[in-house]
Structure formats: structure tokens, C-alpha cells
Design an enzyme around this catalytic site. Sequence first.
Site, PDB file in Angstrom:
ATOM      1  N   TYR B 434      -1.243  -0.903   9.372  1.00  0.00           N
ATOM      2  CA  TYR B 434      -0.618  -0.557   8.089  1.00  0.00           C
ATOM      3  C   TYR B 434      -0.959  -1.545   6.969  1.00  0.00           C
ATOM      4  CZ  TYR B 434       3.693  -3.228   9.595  1.00  0.00           C
ATOM      5  OH  TYR B 434       4.622  -4.143  10.024  1.00  0.00           O
ATOM      6  N   GLU B 435      -0.560  -1.186   5.785  1.00  0.00           N
ATOM      7  CA  GLU B 435      -0.889  -1.974   4.583  1.00  0.00           C
ATOM      8  C   GLU B 435      -2.405  -2.112   4.427  1.00  0.00           C
ATOM      9  OE1 GLU B 435       1.642  -2.704   2.514  1.00  0.00           O
ATOM     10  OE2 GLU B 435       0.054  -3.313   1.143  1.00  0.00           O
ATOM     11  N   GLY B 436      -3.119  -1.002   4.701  1.00  0.00           N
ATOM     12  CA  GLY B 436      -4.581  -1.004   4.654  1.00  0.00           C
ATOM     13  C   GLY B 436      -5.149  -1.388   5.999  1.00  0.00           C
ATOM     14  N   GLN B 441      -9.673  -3.476   4.975  1.00  0.00           N
ATOM     15  CA  GLN B 441      -9.664  -4.875   4.510  1.00  0.00           C
ATOM     16  C   GLN B 441     -11.085  -5.424   4.460  1.00  0.00           C
ATOM     17  OE1 GLN B 441      -6.857  -6.211   3.459  1.00  0.00           O
ATOM     18  NE2 GLN B 441      -5.693  -4.427   4.128  1.00  0.00           N
TER      19      GLN B 441
END
Lengths: 592, 592
Positions: B434-436, B441
Site C-alpha cells: 500500500y501507499e504505492g 516506488q
Amino acid sequence: MPSYTAPIRDIQFVLHEMLRVSEQETPGYADLDADFTAAILEEAGKLSSAVLAPLNLSGDREGCQLDNGVVRTPKGFKAAFDQIREGGWTAIDVAEEFGGQGLPYLMHTAANEPMVSANMALNMYQGLTHGAYTAINIHGTNEQKARWLPKLGSCEWTGTMNLTEPHCGTDLGLMRTKAVPQEDGTYRISGQKIFISAGEHDMAENIVHLVLAKIPGGPEGIKGVSLFVVPKFLVNEDGSLGARNGVACGALEEKMGIHGNATCVMNYDEAEGYLLGEAHKGMRAMFTMMNEARLGVGLQGWAQSEAAYQNALAYAKDRLQGRAVTGAKNPDGPADPLIVHPDIRRSLMDQKSFNEAARAFTYWGAMLIDRSHKTGDAQAEAMISLLTPIIKGFLTDKGFEMCVQAQQVFGGHGYIEEWGMSQFVRDARIAMIYEGANGVQALDLVGRKLAAQGGKPMMTLIEEIKVFCRENADDADFARDFVEPLKSASKDMQQAAMFFMQSGMKEPDAALSGSTDFMHLMGHVCLGWTWARMARAAQAGLAAGTGDRAFYETKLATGRYYMARQLPATKMHLARIESGAAPVMALDADAF
Amino acid sequence: MPSYTAPIRDIQFVLHEMLRVSEQETPGYADLDADFTAAILEEAGKLSSAVLAPLNLSGDREGCQLDNGVVRTPKGFKAAFDQIREGGWTAIDVAEEFGGQGLPYLMHTAANEPMVSANMALNMYQGLTHGAYTAINIHGTNEQKARWLPKLGSCEWTGTMNLTEPHCGTDLGLMRTKAVPQEDGTYRISGQKIFISAGEHDMAENIVHLVLAKIPGGPEGIKGVSLFVVPKFLVNEDGSLGARNGVACGALEEKMGIHGNATCVMNYDEAEGYLLGEAHKGMRAMFTMMNEARLGVGLQGWAQSEAAYQNALAYAKDRLQGRAVTGAKNPDGPADPLIVHPDIRRSLMDQKSFNEAARAFTYWGAMLIDRSHKTGDAQAEAMISLLTPIIKGFLTDKGFEMCVQAQQVFGGHGYIEEWGMSQFVRDARIAMIYEGANGVQALDLVGRKLAAQGGKPMMTLIEEIKVFCRENADDADFARDFVEPLKSASKDMQQAAMFFMQSGMKEPDAALSGSTDFMHLMGHVCLGWTWARMARAAQAGLAAGTGDRAFYETKLATGRYYMARQLPATKMHLARIESGAAPVMALDADAF
């Protein structure tokens, strides 16, 4: 729900184009022509896709339930297991005299692969039975064989292995379970065993436990351990089932994965048992079947990765997200499929190039086991003993890692259980642990196998790779893509082995500090060599001009990927190994 | 059951001996003297060990339940969350005008670490609220701030982030959720959002959803996305709660881990929402808080690894199995503790050397965020933007890997849920997603951050490492153990960056094929540099002669381990990167 299709063309390629099985002199191999093996694999594939795979997710979710000493397996497991039994799948390499088909172990391995990929938890019920069959077949008296093998071969009865106790796993010398001799020649077994896969369940009318225990008064430690057959129900002279024996499942473990397999705490309370092999020679008996058992676990590692990869690939082709950096590939759609993105491809190629080499390497290992068992070839036996820690340790480490990568392709959906990717990761995780944790495999490799017979098997391996490189240096492209990387990686392996030999004598910690790195270094060399051999076979296929060009081109490209992107790991492992014991052992235990 | 103790001495070392926080010119830092931070950390540690950690395993087992639209969190969660709130732990860096303590973000990070280690699922309820607080604090009108921030700061109300929809996660341009403007200036939000952490629960009286949606008629794709505040209960002028808004939890996801956190499918049906920031500038609004949010996830990766390590270490000291190869270390016992075995130590040192560097690197990142936010230092902002994909992607990849290693130390027991090691692995897994997702990334790093401002931030980083190496070359031992390996690894990083610059122009696939490898290569360089800086601080501590010698010696030995055993990975990543796009992109999608 994830799906699974047996990669029959890939398996056939390994069997017939790389290993050329029907040309081997090992008894039984001449019969393994391509049509015959294809027929077997297709049936195994159908059963796996249609019956076993659909029960994988539900089996995980439902798990096993213990109720008043009775274990209920997940819905559908019994009916599926009946189909496995009735199809004769459990008896492929069982001797004909015990009702089997008497085919080579390699064929058992190849037919087993799809079943493991499709449903590892369910397949373990037959896998462990196979182990018990082998142990009794090697160490049993004729009377014992006649009594136990037909039912174990058919999986009418299933088998278990009872080694671990609460306070000892790797160090079995600490074992407390006792076997007290009786006047009638039987023993009374008492003690507690844990982590017993398929220790109790509802899919067979009897369960045959192989139990390690100590006969009082015997030698201390590991030298005083004996192996016993302890059935759940006693068996009458006429083969019918008698009284319930003094063994019961006390609890089921709640595990990270393989929920469909019942992992039991087994309590033995003066259970009747029969000595298998010689007294106090139980560990030796276990060792004789260790290569096979560990090969089976190694296969689990990459067979899960194969199943995970198939689903990651399908998702990467289907899921539309973002645009290719080089311009839209699906301009009429709202976005391009994931597979256009280089990092997704990198991940898929990691998985694919590992799975295919792992398969070929494992099958070669199974062939060595056949050669050793059926012809008494000592060199084959020495080679498979050397390679077993790689097959078990390296292939399960990497297999797990590849399952994680496959799960990652799904983004957030990979974390949700209904997609099934989490299960592949959770199930594959156990293969790194049981049948000798991978750290123990590395210890076995560096502490025992490397130095076995004065290092002869290792030198043979190095020599075989050298010969291969020499004999295949003519083709410039092949030399650049395959031979040179293999040579370089193999040199790293030799240098590491040399480091161990030189430092190991005066400082054993130095060798053992690098054991896991060496297992991985050598694993990469083995898979690199395997790829080079497969690439040669693919070139031959192309040259023959009869087969599927695209298939062979894909093999070559996949092999090139492995050589370019995976083999460089050997340099990292070598550097770590050569840093020696000092960084690893610097701290006192209290300083941590 | 696993236990947890906050590593206060290690945290203090990073804050005061490596980062020398109270000497920094950033506003608020002068107050952070050692006694002050110790007092905060000790209280956070107590709460974490005594209240949060004991609920971790039970929260995992029990999970969240959805019943008629109401989500029940695991037993004890609400009471524990009340303690977090009442202790002011959610408001450490909340502005004083909104009821917080107004301390630096770094202090929030340091106090948060123990709570994440102790119970990641529970801590997420405040973590996401902190994100919502930040978004409104940056983009809200004064009226919006006054309305939402006091309650979010105290976690009386909690917050969520709503980005993902069933058909789009990374590619938010495909979003379908609509926001229709009303005459009164509000919007009506309709659509479905998935994977919404803490979307619904029973621990707060209101939930403030931040929702990305498209205003009809706006620009196509990602440029037409706006950000809205959508409360579960409408809020009256006087601040009291009004009617229930048109938003409801439709389902809970069954996940691999973080079971104690409710991951919701959220259905918006003409819910009243308020535009946050400018229309169609929603993505930009998300970006302004991305560094913080991603740093928080990076911390989760290694904070789980820290907790897992503590338990693996305790087990390795306690469990007796086998004998040391150099002779018995516990001759009066039945066997030696696991920690005598070199491969177990190798694993523990891998974990320890990673965790400590990851912490220091993350804290340095938090310091850069403070410097950027509080002084407008553009260079600090550029540096943290460059490092954010490393903190998020590399630290969570490695953090997960280290949890797996910690689990492995337990052998079979690691696979059994009651030991808690499986949970660390399963919980840490989400931080890679999650969060990319970490592939995103890596793409962000190579495709965007590396080339930002003509590569200036990257050149600054390289230059800073060079200066460090130059200024610390005098001490021969330090130069050999730290400076030389760092120099060599940094050279690999430069060479890789050069490869991307040269090939990236004409062949963008070549750069992106190596993106994940570059993220890891650069990650190792960053942690290597961090270790070198910590080692210098430890040497200073030794030279001062006032502190605990053993502590500093251990730091130095742990740093040497990282340099000797982890940094060699850069060579492998470089070789992979330099193999370019060809191996990765060779196959047509159909050929897979």
C-alpha cells in the site's frame, strides 16, 4: 479464484529434450517414451486442474477441525483423495508386487508436480504416505512389507513421520519418547510428538505412524534412537482392522498455511509398535529416505511458485493500469495491461526463469535417485547427496520469494485472501522450515556434503560443468550468453569452496558463517548450468526444425534472462563468504 | 506470546549522538534535549509494551466483524485506543492551536515507532488520522481547519484516505467516483472505494473520509481529480454531530494480515462532501503529504522487523538445540542455545544491522521533512523527495525479508500462529503494497526523482557521501571497515545512475528494467552511509569515555557486519541493471 494448468509442454521438454530419459540405461527408463509420459501427464493435469485446484482456496479457508479426537478435513477433500487413489496416482512408483505400477521415481515426481501445484495441503496426505512406504520398503522385513505396503501404496491407509517433540526438532538426540520392549517382540511406545502432518484425519481407514523413539538402556543421544511402525488401528493376522491402538491426536496446530492438512500433536500412551530395521539405528533408517523426502519438499517450493506465477501472468495480461513508457500498447482501451511495464516483466521473468530451471534441476535429481537405487551407481548417489541441500534449501527459499513476487503483481488485491495469492505465499513458507530447516540444509551442505569422500562429488560437479563449458564454446552467441556467465559463476563457487577448505580446518565458524550464502551461490550455479543445458536442447529443437519454433525461442530468451539477471548473485554471496567469521561472530551473546 | 520492549537507548543514540537534534536550527529542535526525549520515549515504550503489544496476537486472531453496517474491532482495541488518545500520543506534532503539543514531526516519528512495533493494526487507526490531519492542515480553509483539525488531532474523530477503486489503484486517472457540485457550495459524492483502512469502526464517534473524486465536466484522467472531505456524520455549525451522511461500509476484506484493522469497501451514495484545496488539483494535494505518508509506511516495515527480531533473539538465547561447532558452550545443559550456531547469528545480525540503520535513516528523513516544512529549505525538500522511495520501497522490502528470517529462527514453531512470528510476516507484507506498491516506488525513483532538477538532488547525495568519506579517511581501521566499502558501493550507485542517464534517453525501458534493482542498490548505499555515520558517533562516544563502552562497541560491530555482509549486494544489482532492457523485454506478451 486462482486457476492452474499443468505445464505439460515444459515438463515434456525437460524429460525428453534435456534429460532424454528414454535413452538412459537405468531400468524402466526405456519405457518412458514421449507418448507414454504425455498420456500420464495429461491425466495428472486434468485431475489437478478440475478436481484439486478448485479445492485449494476453500480448503485453506475451512481448515481442519478436531472434534472429540476425530479430525475433519475440508469439504471435498475426501472425495478428491478418493479420485487420486482410484486413479492409481499414489502408486506410480510403487512396486508391482505391492499393487503399484513400478515406474521410475522420476515419473512419480513428474506426475506429482501438477498435484502439488494445484493443492499442496491435499497432496501432502499422499506425499507422507509415500515416505512411509519407502521407509518400510527399505527397512522392513518381508512380513512387514507384505502387511503394510499394499495398503500404503494405494493410500487406502496413509502414513506419517513422527520425529519432532516439543523440546527438540533439529536435535533429535534430546528425544524423550520411549519404546519399551515386550515379551512378544513388540514395543510399547509412550510420549508426545508434535507437528505431525496428517497425524489424524477422516480420509483413510487406518493411519500408519512411523515413530522415532528410544529403547530404555540404549546408547545416549542420537545413537539411541530407533524407528517404529505404530498403526492407529492394530491389524489382525488376516489383514482386517483390530483394536484401536494407544495413539491419539491431542490438538491441531493453528498454522500460517497448509490449513487443509491436519498438523497434529500426537500422544502415544503405551501404543503397540513394531521395530523397523535395527534397534538404535533409527536415524540411519531416516537418512536412507532423506534425499527423496527433501526432493519432494524442494518441489513444493517451486511448484507453489509455478502456480502463483500462472496467476500473476494472467493478471498482468488482464489488468489495465497505466501506459507503456514507450507509447500506448492498447490505445483503444482505457489503459495498457500491466505486462507492458518493465518492472512487472522483470518480476514475471524472475519467476518464470526460476520455475523452469528449478523443475529441470529437480527432475535431474530424481533421475539420479533412480540411477542410484536401481543400478547401485555410487557416483549418482554421491551426486544427489551433494545436491539435496540445494534442491531442498535453495529451491524453497527462492520458491517462496517468487510467490511473494507473484503476489506483488496483484497490488492490493494480492493481500486479499479471495485472490489466492496470499495462500501460495503462506503455503510455500512451510517448505523452508520442515524436513530440515533451510539453515540446517546449508549446514549439511557445507559441514558434511562438501567434504564427503574428500570432496570428490564436489570436484565431479565442477569438472562436469567445465567439460560442458569446453564442449559448448564453439557457438559464439551461446558462449557469450550461457557459457561465459556459467564459467564465471562456477569460478565463484570454486573460490568459495576453496575458502571453506582453507579456513574450515583452523576456524570452523568461518565456513559455517557462510553456509547459507554458499547454498545460494551453489544453487545459482546449478540453475545456471541447468539453463545452459536446456538452452542446448532448445537449440537442438530449433535445428531439427520440426518442433514449435516459438517455444524454443522462448526457452532461450528465458535462459538468457536467468544468466544475465540471476547469476550475478554469485559475486555477492562470494564476497559475503570471504568476509569470514569475524563480522558474524563478533558479538557476545549478551551484547545482542 | 511475543513480547516487545522499546529500544530506547538505540533511539536516543540516533537522536542525540548521530543526528544531534538539539543542535539543529530547525524551529522546535532546540527543545529536544536528551532528558526530554527520554521521558517521552519511556512513556511511549511503557504504553506499547504493557497495553498495545498484548493485544497484537488476539487482535490478529479475532479480526474485525461487520454486522449490519457496524464494524466491531477486536476486544480491547477501543480501551487501548482511548489510552493512546488520553495520553496525547496522537497529537505530538499537532499544532498547539488545534490542541496538540506542536513538537517536530521527528518526535512524532520516534514516539510512534514503539506503537507500530507493538501493534501495527491498532496503530493504523491513528496513523491514517494523522494523514487526514496533515492534508486538511495544508489544503484546508481556516474554517475547515477549525472544524476538523481539533477532533482529528486528538483522534476523537479518525480519518481515512479514499483513493483506490475496484478497477484502479496505481492508475487513478481511471477513477469513476463522481462529485456533483450543489448550489450551496457542497458536493454530492457517489461511487465505490475499496481497501479503505479504518473506513468504519467502533472506536470514534465520527470518521472523516478524504475522498478523491471527479467533478463532471472537468479534465480527463488524472488531471480531473479533486479531493473532498466527507464525514460519516455531518457536523452542525456548533460542532455537534448531525445527520448520518450517505456513506457506508459495504464489506470487510479478508486479508493476509493486519486483521485488527478494518479494511473496508466504502459505498458513497450522494454523500455530502466539501472540496479540499482547488478543484481538479486533488492529486497535487495528495502529493504534498506523500513523503510523510510513505515515511510512515517505511517505518512499519522495519518496526515489524524490530519486533520480530526481539522475539527471535530471545528464542535463540533460550532454545537449546545442538552443540556449537567449536565446542559446547553450555556443557552442563542438554544442548547449547541456538545463538551459538553461526548461521543463526548470521540471521540475527542481518536483522539487527538492518533494523538499526533503517531506524536512523528514517529519522534522518523525518528531520529533513521538518527542515523542509518549518524553514522552507528547498534542498531538504529535494533530498527527502529523492529518498522517499528508498524509505518506503527498500525498507519495507527488507523489513519483510527480515521478518521472514526472524520467523525462520523459530523452526517449526515459527509457522504456528500462537508464537506470533507468522503475524509479523503477514502484517509486514502489506507495507510493500500500500501507499504505492514497491514497484511504483522504484519507478518513481528512476523515472522521476533521479532526473528531478536535472539530477541535482542525486548529485548532492553523492557529493555528501564523498565529503564524508574524505573527512573520515584518517583513522585506518575506520577507513578499512567503513569508508572503503561505502566508497565502493557509492561508485556502483553512480555507475548505475550514469547507465540510466545514457540509456534512458534513447531507450526508456532500459532504465525501468533496472528500477527495482536501483532502489535496492541505492538503499544499501544509504544504509551503509547511515552505518558509517552511526559508527562515527559510536567512536565519539567511546572517545568521550563517559557512556556505556559495551553499547558503543556493539554498535561498531553491528555496523562492520552491515558493511561486510550487506553492502556487497550493490555489485549484484549493478550487474543486473547494466544487463539492460534486452533480457527483460525479450518476450512478446503472448510468448510468456
